[in-house]
Structure formats: structure tokens, C-alpha cells
Write a protein that holds these residues in place. Structure first.
Motif, PDB file in Angstrom:
ATOM      1  N   ILE A  18      39.465  46.662  34.428  1.00  0.00           N
ATOM      2  CA  ILE A  18      40.176  45.511  33.883  1.00  0.00           C
ATOM      3  C   ILE A  18      41.476  45.341  34.656  1.00  0.00           C
ATOM      4  N   THR A  19      41.739  44.101  35.088  1.00  0.00           N
ATOM      5  CA  THR A  19      42.998  43.784  35.753  1.00  0.00           C
ATOM      6  C   THR A  19      43.602  42.549  35.099  1.00  0.00           C
ATOM      7  N   MET A  20      44.925  42.482  35.156  1.00  0.00           N
ATOM      8  CA  MET A  20      45.673  41.331  34.659  1.00  0.00           C
ATOM      9  C   MET A  20      46.303  40.644  35.862  1.00  0.00           C
ATOM     10  N   LYS A  21      46.371  39.323  35.802  1.00  0.00           N
ATOM     11  CA  LYS A  21      46.979  38.590  36.900  1.00  0.00           C
ATOM     12  C   LYS A  21      47.776  37.416  36.357  1.00  0.00           C
ATOM     13  N   ASP A  22      49.033  37.294  36.826  1.00  0.00           N
ATOM     14  CA  ASP A  22      49.821  36.109  36.533  1.00  0.00           C
ATOM     15  C   ASP A  22      49.266  34.972  37.372  1.00  0.00           C
ATOM     16  N   LEU A  23      48.988  33.856  36.741  1.00  0.00           N
ATOM     17  CA  LEU A  23      48.428  32.691  37.415  1.00  0.00           C
ATOM     18  C   LEU A  23      49.553  31.684  37.593  1.00  0.00           C
ATOM     19  N   GLN A  24      50.000  31.507  38.838  1.00  0.00           N
ATOM     20  CA  GLN A  24      51.191  30.704  39.074  1.00  0.00           C
ATOM     21  C   GLN A  24      50.955  29.493  39.949  1.00  0.00           C
ATOM     22  N   SER A  25      50.086  29.596  40.920  1.00  0.00           N
ATOM     23  CA  SER A  25      49.895  28.476  41.842  1.00  0.00           C
ATOM     24  C   SER A  25      49.000  27.424  41.204  1.00  0.00           C
ATOM     25  N   GLU A  26      49.105  26.208  41.719  1.00  0.00           N
ATOM     26  CA  GLU A  26      48.252  25.140  41.218  1.00  0.00           C
ATOM     27  C   GLU A  26      46.775  25.504  41.384  1.00  0.00           C
ATOM     28  N   GLU A  27      46.430  26.138  42.493  1.00  0.00           N
ATOM     29  CA  GLU A  27      45.041  26.537  42.734  1.00  0.00           C
ATOM     30  C   GLU A  27      44.566  27.542  41.680  1.00  0.00           C
ATOM     31  N   GLU A  28      45.385  28.550  41.384  1.00  0.00           N
ATOM     32  CA  GLU A  28      45.006  29.552  40.374  1.00  0.00           C
ATOM     33  C   GLU A  28      44.868  28.919  39.000  1.00  0.00           C
ATOM     34  N   ILE A  29      45.784  28.032  38.667  1.00  0.00           N
ATOM     35  CA  ILE A  29      45.753  27.353  37.367  1.00  0.00           C
ATOM     36  C   ILE A  29      44.502  26.493  37.252  1.00  0.00           C
ATOM     37  N   ARG A  30      44.183  25.796  38.304  1.00  0.00           N
ATOM     38  CA  ARG A  30      42.990  24.934  38.323  1.00  0.00           C
ATOM     39  C   ARG A  30      41.706  25.763  38.212  1.00  0.00           C
ATOM     40  N   GLU A  31      41.664  26.906  38.868  1.00  0.00           N
ATOM     41  CA  GLU A  31      40.456  27.746  38.858  1.00  0.00           C
ATOM     42  C   GLU A  31      40.090  28.233  37.457  1.00  0.00           C
ATOM     43  N   VAL A  32      41.067  28.403  36.572  1.00  0.00           N
ATOM     44  CA  VAL A  32      40.773  28.925  35.233  1.00  0.00           C
ATOM     45  C   VAL A  32      40.603  27.817  34.196  1.00  0.00           C
ATOM     46  N   TYR A  33      40.654  26.565  34.648  1.00  0.00           N
ATOM     47  CA  TYR A  33      40.491  25.442  33.718  1.00  0.00           C
ATOM     48  C   TYR A  33      39.214  25.535  32.882  1.00  0.00           C
ATOM     49  N   PRO A  34      38.058  25.874  33.449  1.00  0.00           N
ATOM     50  CA  PRO A  34      36.856  25.917  32.603  1.00  0.00           C
ATOM     51  C   PRO A  34      37.005  26.822  31.375  1.00  0.00           C
ATOM     52  N   LEU A  35      37.700  27.938  31.514  1.00  0.00           N
ATOM     53  CA  LEU A  35      37.898  28.803  30.354  1.00  0.00           C
ATOM     54  C   LEU A  35      38.929  28.202  29.402  1.00  0.00           C
ATOM     55  N   MET A  36      40.052  27.708  29.924  1.00  0.00           N
ATOM     56  CA  MET A  36      41.052  27.102  29.047  1.00  0.00           C
ATOM     57  C   MET A  36      40.463  25.901  28.320  1.00  0.00           C
TER      58      MET A  36
END
Length: 147
Positions: A3-21
Motif C-alpha cells: 500500500i502506498t499513499m500519494k499526494d495528487l497535485q498536478s492537473e494530470e494526476e487529478i484528472r487521472e483519478v476522476y473516475p473514482l471521485m
């Protein structure tokens, strides 16, 4: 289990997790979601963190430090979602503990959140598994007009 945790800061990272949000916030289309996260990060100190197991996104938490006269210095959890296929595996509790540690390490005294009235399973999780207690009702007015 890796298990890893990651701060999502860039627009690309934020966009990549949209399906879950989107599982939590289906009323937001992708562009509005990205725009709101970026604005909240810039103006409100909002932090979005992802929990990954074996490199696969399983859960997200969004939170921000706040100061009010009611709670003092606290952290507000705005968003908490575990992928529907991975619920009841402890990811939500893991994320909350992570935010609680962050809050403690940054001299905040508590963590608070709200949950929709209809989300009885979430309420049971917060009270029975995560150790949270009901503190108040949240009231909202959305039809703001000039009078």
C-alpha cells in the motif's frame, strides 16, 4: 500487500483519478471537478491523496486544514471514497488514520467531516469503525438570489 499513499497535485494526476471521485461526486463532470480541485488547492489548502495497492488506485481522500471558533484548529475531510469493488477492505479507515496523523503532526486538534443523511452505511463506518461521533447537523442553502 503493498500500500502506498500519494499526494495528487498536478492537473494530470487529478484528472487521472476522476473516475473514482466520480463514484462519490457524480454531479461533477470531469472539467468542473478538475477546476474545483485546482482552485481549492490554490485558495483553500485542499489536499487530495490517493491510496494505491500494488500500484492500483483503491481510494481517495480530500481534506483541508481550517480554523474556526467552533472547532479551533482542525482538518475538514471533504471527500472520502473507496472504489465500489474494494469497499470493506479497510482502505477508508487507513485514509482517515493518515489524515489524523497529518493533522496531529501539523498541530491541528481534531478531524471533522459531514456525510449525507441517506448514507447510513457510511455513518455506521464513521461511528463504529473509525471512532467518530456525531457532532452537529449541517445545513445548506443553495438557491442564493439577490433579494
Amino acid at each position: 500487500m503493498d500500500i502506498t499513499m500519494k499526494d495528487l497535485q498536478s492537473e494530470e494526476e487529478i484528472r487521472e483519478v476522476y473516475p473514482l471521485m466520480n463514484q462519490l461526486r457524480p454531479h461533477l463532470d470531469e472539467e468542473e471537478y478538475v477546476s474545483l480541485v485546482l482552485e481549492a488547492q490554490a485558495k483553500e489548502g485542499y489536499r487530495l491523496r490517493g491510496l494505491f495497492e500494488e500500484g492500483r488506485l483503491c481510494a481517495l481522500i480530500g481534506f483541508q486544514p481550517m480554523i474556526t471558533l467552533y472547532y479551533g484548529r482542525f482538518v475538514w475531510v471533504s471527500d472520502l471514497v473507496t472504489d465500489v469493488s474494494r469497499r470493506s477492505e479497510g482502505f477508508g479507515a487507513y485514509l482517515l488514520r493518515d489524515v489524523e496523523t497529518w493533522a496531529h503532526d501539523h498541530a491541528f486538534t481534531s478531524v471533522a467531516l459531514s456525510s449525507g443523511l441517506e448514507k447510513t452505511e457510511a455513518h455506521r463506518f464513521y461511528e463504529e469503525k473509525a471512532g467518530y461521533s456525531r457532532a452537529s447537523f449541517v445545513f445548506r442553502k443553495t438557491d442564493l438570489k439577490e433579494e
